[in-house]
Enzyme design. Sequence first.
Site, mmCIF file in Angstrom:
data_model
loop_
_atom_site.group_PDB
_atom_site.id
_atom_site.type_symbol
_atom_site.label_atom_id
_atom_site.label_comp_id
_atom_site.label_asym_id
_atom_site.label_seq_id
_atom_site.Cartn_x
_atom_site.Cartn_y
_atom_site.Cartn_z
ATOM 1 N N ASP A 134 -8.382 4.613 -3.402
ATOM 2 C CA ASP A 134 -6.842 3.166 -2.811
ATOM 3 C C ASP A 134 -6.975 2.418 -3.610
ATOM 4 O O ASP A 134 -7.859 1.931 -4.348
ATOM 5 C CB ASP A 134 -7.809 2.622 -1.674
ATOM 6 C CG ASP A 134 -6.619 1.817 -0.388
ATOM 7 O OD1 ASP A 134 -5.671 1.653 -1.482
ATOM 8 O OD2 ASP A 134 -6.963 1.907 0.648
ATOM 9 N N CYS B 63 0.953 -1.220 0.046
ATOM 10 C CA CYS B 63 0.122 -0.160 -0.004
ATOM 11 C C CYS B 63 0.752 0.823 0.231
ATOM 12 O O CYS B 63 0.581 2.298 -0.844
ATOM 13 C CB CYS B 63 -0.895 0.116 1.176
ATOM 14 S SG CYS B 63 -0.145 -0.175 2.986
ATOM 15 N N HIS C 16 -1.500 1.352 7.181
ATOM 16 C CA HIS C 16 -2.027 1.344 5.820
ATOM 17 C C HIS C 16 -2.118 2.763 5.517
ATOM 18 O O HIS C 16 -2.285 4.272 6.346
ATOM 19 C CB HIS C 16 -3.119 0.806 5.879
ATOM 20 C CG HIS C 16 -3.957 0.968 4.837
ATOM 21 N ND1 HIS C 16 -3.592 -0.079 3.461
ATOM 22 C CD2 HIS C 16 -5.305 1.866 3.815
ATOM 23 C CE1 HIS C 16 -4.543 0.251 2.729
ATOM 24 N NE2 HIS C 16 -5.225 1.469 3.037
#
Length: 260
Positions: A124, A69, A109
Amino acid sequence: MSELNDLFRKRIGFPENEVITFETLEIILEKSAKAIPFENLCIIDNKKREITTENLTNKILEKNEGGLCYELNSIFYLFLIENGFNAALARGVVYNHAAQSYLTLGRTHVTILITHNNEKYLIDTGFGGNLPLKPVPLNGEAVTSDNGEFRIKKVNSEHGDYILEMKLKHKDTEWKIGYAFDSRKPIYDISEFNEIQTVIAEHPESSFNKHPLITRLTDEGNVTLTNTSFTQWVDGLVTKEEIDTPRYKELLKQHFDIKQ
């Protein structure tokens, strides 16, 4: 146009001269999800590098690898900035459904927030197979994409001030928590994520330093590969194959164009 912008467009197959608007972001998000895998191979191979624009460009756009991520959303954030968007990064905490609690690794994250017409949205590209594929408004309105339904709920917790909820296509019948995130502490310097990379690589409770994992979305669903199994979702039907090392390397090349 910068090198990063040109290379990103080439990687996902988007015209180099086409102007990207808020309305075309969902096309970019879908192309990115299908072209750039979510994977931890550098962590497993102990080949992690400092989080810089140059290193991310080399890894993801020149070597055609994927990332986790903090890499995938960082490069997408830089691409958004190049194309004139009002964007920032934010940190969050993923929810562990097996344990019915948030992960204990801290805010590891990374996600993206953009502002368009005075409204804030979450984007995202680094949440494995759980990608919204569209900007999700922070006002609570649900969006629907090929990957399912997504919405954001305002909360006040130790993990942040919002949570992303999702109902994945073919997989979920009820809304479930994806992660909490904090919109009050925007991040503009990707070097902050070197700390996250260290936690992911070294913490005993990290799920990404145990075995290789690589996944990406496809036109029909998604594919997920580990060193012991290969799982495919095709139009809602799942098949899982137990594999050995030679088969792992074969599938890595076949489905992700990565040689080991």
